[in-house]
Every structure is written in C-alpha cells, then in structure tokens.
Design a protein around this motif. Structure first.
Motif, PDB file in Angstrom:
ATOM      1  N   HIS A 125       1.040  -1.149   0.087  1.00  0.00           N
ATOM      2  CA  HIS A 125      -0.016  -0.016   0.012  1.00  0.00           C
ATOM      3  C   HIS A 125       1.053   1.262   0.154  1.00  0.00           C
ATOM      4  CE1 HIS A 125      -1.532   3.422   2.479  1.00  0.00           C
ATOM      5  NE2 HIS A 125      -2.478   3.232   1.933  1.00  0.00           N
ATOM      6  N   ASP A 126       1.828   1.153   0.878  1.00  0.00           N
ATOM      7  CA  ASP A 126       2.636   2.379   1.021  1.00  0.00           C
ATOM      8  C   ASP A 126       3.432   2.782  -0.356  1.00  0.00           C
ATOM      9  OD1 ASP A 126       1.800   2.702   3.702  1.00  0.00           O
ATOM     10  OD2 ASP A 126       3.837   1.769   4.361  1.00  0.00           O
ATOM     11  N   LYS A 127       3.977   1.578  -0.962  1.00  0.00           N
ATOM     12  CA  LYS A 127       4.694   1.863  -2.167  1.00  0.00           C
ATOM     13  C   LYS A 127       3.746   2.367  -3.429  1.00  0.00           C
ATOM     14  CE  LYS A 127       8.385  -1.558  -1.263  1.00  0.00           C
ATOM     15  NZ  LYS A 127       9.222  -0.432  -1.060  1.00  0.00           N
ATOM     16  N   MET A 128       2.580   1.849  -3.313  1.00  0.00           N
ATOM     17  CA  MET A 128       1.717   2.217  -4.283  1.00  0.00           C
ATOM     18  C   MET A 128       1.366   3.854  -4.213  1.00  0.00           C
ATOM     19  SD  MET A 128       1.203   0.237  -6.737  1.00  0.00           S
ATOM     20  CE  MET A 128       2.906   0.033  -6.501  1.00  0.00           C
ATOM     21  N   GLN A 129       1.369   4.398  -2.885  1.00  0.00           N
ATOM     22  CA  GLN A 129       1.184   5.800  -2.570  1.00  0.00           C
ATOM     23  C   GLN A 129       2.521   6.489  -3.093  1.00  0.00           C
ATOM     24  OE1 GLN A 129      -2.058   6.106  -2.143  1.00  0.00           O
ATOM     25  NE2 GLN A 129      -1.877   3.983  -1.617  1.00  0.00           N
ATOM     26  N   GLU A 130       3.448   5.932  -2.810  1.00  0.00           N
ATOM     27  CA  GLU A 130       4.798   6.642  -3.062  1.00  0.00           C
ATOM     28  C   GLU A 130       4.964   6.766  -4.470  1.00  0.00           C
ATOM     29  OE1 GLU A 130       9.533   5.599  -2.669  1.00  0.00           O
ATOM     30  OE2 GLU A 130       8.175   4.611  -1.436  1.00  0.00           O
ATOM     31  N   HIS A 131       4.769   5.606  -5.266  1.00  0.00           N
ATOM     32  CA  HIS A 131       5.126   5.723  -6.601  1.00  0.00           C
ATOM     33  C   HIS A 131       4.068   5.981  -7.630  1.00  0.00           C
ATOM     34  CE1 HIS A 131       9.317   4.139  -5.915  1.00  0.00           C
ATOM     35  NE2 HIS A 131       8.607   3.355  -5.064  1.00  0.00           N
ATOM     36  N   ARG A 183      -5.499   4.019  -5.419  1.00  0.00           N
ATOM     37  CA  ARG A 183      -6.880   4.094  -4.752  1.00  0.00           C
ATOM     38  C   ARG A 183      -7.268   2.806  -4.485  1.00  0.00           C
ATOM     39  NH1 ARG A 183      -9.724   5.944  -9.224  1.00  0.00           N
ATOM     40  NH2 ARG A 183     -10.342   3.717  -9.927  1.00  0.00           N
ATOM     41  N   GLY A 184      -7.011   1.813  -5.241  1.00  0.00           N
ATOM     42  CA  GLY A 184      -7.179   0.160  -4.756  1.00  0.00           C
ATOM     43  C   GLY A 184      -6.536  -0.218  -3.617  1.00  0.00           C
ATOM     44  N   LEU A 185      -5.393   0.443  -3.227  1.00  0.00           N
ATOM     45  CA  LEU A 185      -4.701  -0.221  -2.197  1.00  0.00           C
ATOM     46  C   LEU A 185      -5.220   0.628  -1.096  1.00  0.00           C
ATOM     47  CD1 LEU A 185      -2.672  -2.303  -1.724  1.00  0.00           C
ATOM     48  CD2 LEU A 185      -3.125  -1.836  -4.098  1.00  0.00           C
ATOM     49  N   LYS A 186      -5.440   1.798  -1.328  1.00  0.00           N
ATOM     50  CA  LYS A 186      -6.208   2.454   0.017  1.00  0.00           C
ATOM     51  C   LYS A 186      -7.441   1.902   0.493  1.00  0.00           C
ATOM     52  CE  LYS A 186      -4.656   7.439  -0.839  1.00  0.00           C
ATOM     53  NZ  LYS A 186      -4.949   8.682  -1.097  1.00  0.00           N
ATOM     54  N   ALA A 187      -8.501   1.277  -0.596  1.00  0.00           N
ATOM     55  CA  ALA A 187      -9.414   0.735  -0.218  1.00  0.00           C
ATOM     56  C   ALA A 187      -9.251  -0.717   0.584  1.00  0.00           C
ATOM     57  CB  ALA A 187     -10.400   0.332  -1.452  1.00  0.00           C
ATOM     58  N   VAL A 188      -8.057  -1.298   0.083  1.00  0.00           N
ATOM     59  CA  VAL A 188      -7.470  -2.547   0.669  1.00  0.00           C
ATOM     60  C   VAL A 188      -7.219  -2.281   2.178  1.00  0.00           C
ATOM     61  CG1 VAL A 188      -5.693  -4.113   0.813  1.00  0.00           C
ATOM     62  CG2 VAL A 188      -6.828  -3.744  -1.257  1.00  0.00           C
ATOM     63  N   GLY A 243      -8.148  -9.400  -2.969  1.00  0.00           N
ATOM     64  CA  GLY A 243      -8.325  -9.456  -4.398  1.00  0.00           C
ATOM     65  C   GLY A 243      -9.891  -8.929  -4.656  1.00  0.00           C
ATOM     66  N   MET A 244     -10.748  -9.271  -3.863  1.00  0.00           N
ATOM     67  CA  MET A 244     -12.228  -8.891  -4.194  1.00  0.00           C
ATOM     68  C   MET A 244     -12.130  -7.254  -4.013  1.00  0.00           C
ATOM     69  SD  MET A 244     -14.315 -11.668  -2.188  1.00  0.00           S
ATOM     70  CE  MET A 244     -15.993 -10.946  -2.545  1.00  0.00           C
ATOM     71  N   THR A 245     -11.217  -6.689  -3.067  1.00  0.00           N
ATOM     72  CA  THR A 245     -11.442  -5.210  -3.107  1.00  0.00           C
ATOM     73  C   THR A 245     -10.750  -4.659  -4.029  1.00  0.00           C
ATOM     74  OG1 THR A 245     -11.294  -5.493  -0.486  1.00  0.00           O
ATOM     75  CG2 THR A 245     -10.676  -3.407  -1.588  1.00  0.00           C
ATOM     76  N   MET A 246      -9.563  -5.137  -4.619  1.00  0.00           N
ATOM     77  CA  MET A 246      -9.028  -4.667  -5.743  1.00  0.00           C
ATOM     78  C   MET A 246     -10.024  -4.673  -7.091  1.00  0.00           C
ATOM     79  SD  MET A 246      -5.000  -5.182  -5.209  1.00  0.00           S
ATOM     80  CE  MET A 246      -4.785  -3.823  -6.285  1.00  0.00           C
ATOM     81  N   VAL A 247     -10.595  -5.828  -7.291  1.00  0.00           N
ATOM     82  CA  VAL A 247     -11.506  -6.093  -8.374  1.00  0.00           C
ATOM     83  C   VAL A 247     -12.519  -4.781  -8.457  1.00  0.00           C
ATOM     84  CG1 VAL A 247     -13.368  -7.331  -9.466  1.00  0.00           C
ATOM     85  CG2 VAL A 247     -11.164  -8.551  -8.849  1.00  0.00           C
ATOM     86  N   SER A 248     -13.134  -4.643  -7.310  1.00  0.00           N
ATOM     87  CA  SER A 248     -14.272  -3.528  -7.264  1.00  0.00           C
ATOM     88  C   SER A 248     -13.762  -2.075  -7.232  1.00  0.00           C
ATOM     89  CB  SER A 248     -15.244  -3.990  -5.882  1.00  0.00           C
ATOM     90  OG  SER A 248     -14.314  -3.699  -4.663  1.00  0.00           O
ATOM     91  N   THR A 249     -12.419  -1.798  -6.823  1.00  0.00           N
ATOM     92  CA  THR A 249     -12.039  -0.405  -6.782  1.00  0.00           C
ATOM     93  C   THR A 249     -10.916   0.110  -7.657  1.00  0.00           C
ATOM     94  OG1 THR A 249     -10.522  -1.173  -5.026  1.00  0.00           O
ATOM     95  CG2 THR A 249     -12.748  -0.201  -4.557  1.00  0.00           C
TER      96      THR A 249
END
Length: 213
Positions: A16-22, A44-49, A69-75
């Motif tokens: 999650h932190d890496k996806m915000q950073e990059h 956005r997806g990792l924030k929802a996760v 997985g389900m959260t990423m599919v939906s967001t």
C-alpha cells in the motif's frame, strides 16, 4: 522460518505504501503508452484494501488474500483491478486452511497468481505486461529456494529478476491493451504493470526482512 499471518498483513501494508509513494511515477509511465491512470488506480485500490484489512485481520491467510483480491476488483479501474484481483484470489485458493506459509508455498502462490493473470488477461510473456516481471521472478525465487536460500534471500533474487523483466519490457512492442495501439512507438517505454508488480515483490521481500524469514 515460516511466514505468519502478521507477516502477510505487513506485506500488504508495505505494498500500500509503495503504491502511494510511486503513484505519480506509475501514472506518468502509463500516460506514455496506456490510459494514463495506472498509478492513480493502484493507489486508490490499495487505499481501499488498507481500509478493509481491519475487518479481516483476525481471519485466516486465505481469507485475507481473497478480501484483498475482491477489493481490488471492485475499486481498481482499467485492466489492473481484474488482474491483481484475480492474482490475490488465486493466492487465497491455494493457501486455504494454512496458518503459516513455508518457502515452497510461495512457489505455489506465484504459480496460481501467474495462471490467473494469464487466463484473465489472455496473455503470455513477451507481450509487455506484468507477466514479463512476475514470471522471471517466480523462476528466480524457486531456483533460490532449491539452492537452500532463505525466503528473504529468494525474494531478493525474485525482485532482481523482476527489475530485469521491467527493463526487458522497454525493448519489446506492446501487443495487449491500450499500449498495443502504439505499435513500434511503445518500444523504449517500460510497462507500468510490470513495474507495479515488481513493487509488490519488493514489498514481500521487505516484509520478509522485517520478519527475519
């Protein structure tokens, strides 16, 4: 040393932190050859996760993977949501009932995730996608484990192979997704999906280092 549920949760937090950073760098990469939203979508997806994790942290490892997985599919928009979501849900399926994960379990997870990505994306390696990073990473990890390396050492080998795969994507023509419209003009650009999946492997390695695995 086995990987515990706490280590799995730590891995997801780090990713999650890496996806915000990059976020911006991944978006810039995608603007060059794709829809221009990969970093935004993954962030956005990792924030929802991250928001979802407290509701599943008492559950089993497989339930955590499935929830991610389900959260990423939906967001997560675009192709990334279904591909990452499928990878995590496949990981959940092959870890059912496990309280901890051994070194060989990660090979099984890699294999299941790769199969899910190939099936969902109707893709193979050499098409300038995340497969060009995760497939060599899986092979490097398995080879290191067979050679008697620790989980963290094997994940470090996997990360190095994944970065090599990212470099390889600069040399080939995209044949999948929006990038395929560019044809030869896609040469010279690294694939954002291959890059983000390499950050996922990097996150797993860093979680392993923290755990002493």
């Amino acid at each position: 040393m086995a990987i515990t549920k706490a280590n799995v949760l730590d891995f997801i937090h780090i990713f999650h932190d890496k996806m915000q950073e990059h976020r911006q760098a991944l978006t810039d990469m995608d603007q060059a050859i794709g829809d221009g939203d990969h970093g935004i979508n993954m962030s956005r997806g990792l924030k929802a996760v991250e928001e979802k994790l407290p509701t599943v942290e008492e559950k089993n490892i497989d339930d955590i993977f499935k929830a991610v997985g389900m959260t990423m599919v939906s967001t997560v928009g675009g192709a990334s949501g279904p591909l990452y979501g499928t990878a995590f849900m496949k990981a959940g399926m092959v870890t059912k009932g496990k309280e901890t994960l051994e070194a060989q379990d990660l090979v099984t997870i890699f294999d299941a995730a790769i199969e899910g990505i190939k099936t969902r994306g109707k893709s193979e390696t050499g098409e300038k996608t995340m497969l060009d990073a995760i497939v060599p990473a899986r092979d490097a990890y398995a080879k290191a484990i067979e050679a008697g390396k620790s989980i963290t050492e094997a994940l470090a080998a996997a990360e190095a192979a994944a970065w090599d795969g990212v470099e390889y994507t600069k040399t080939i023509i995209a044949t999948k997704g929006r990038a395929s419209y560019l044809g030869e003009r896609s040469i010279g650009h690294q694939d954002p999906g291959a890059t983000s999946i390499t950050y996922l492997i990097q996150a797993a390695k860093e979680a392993g280092e923290k755990a002493g695995a």
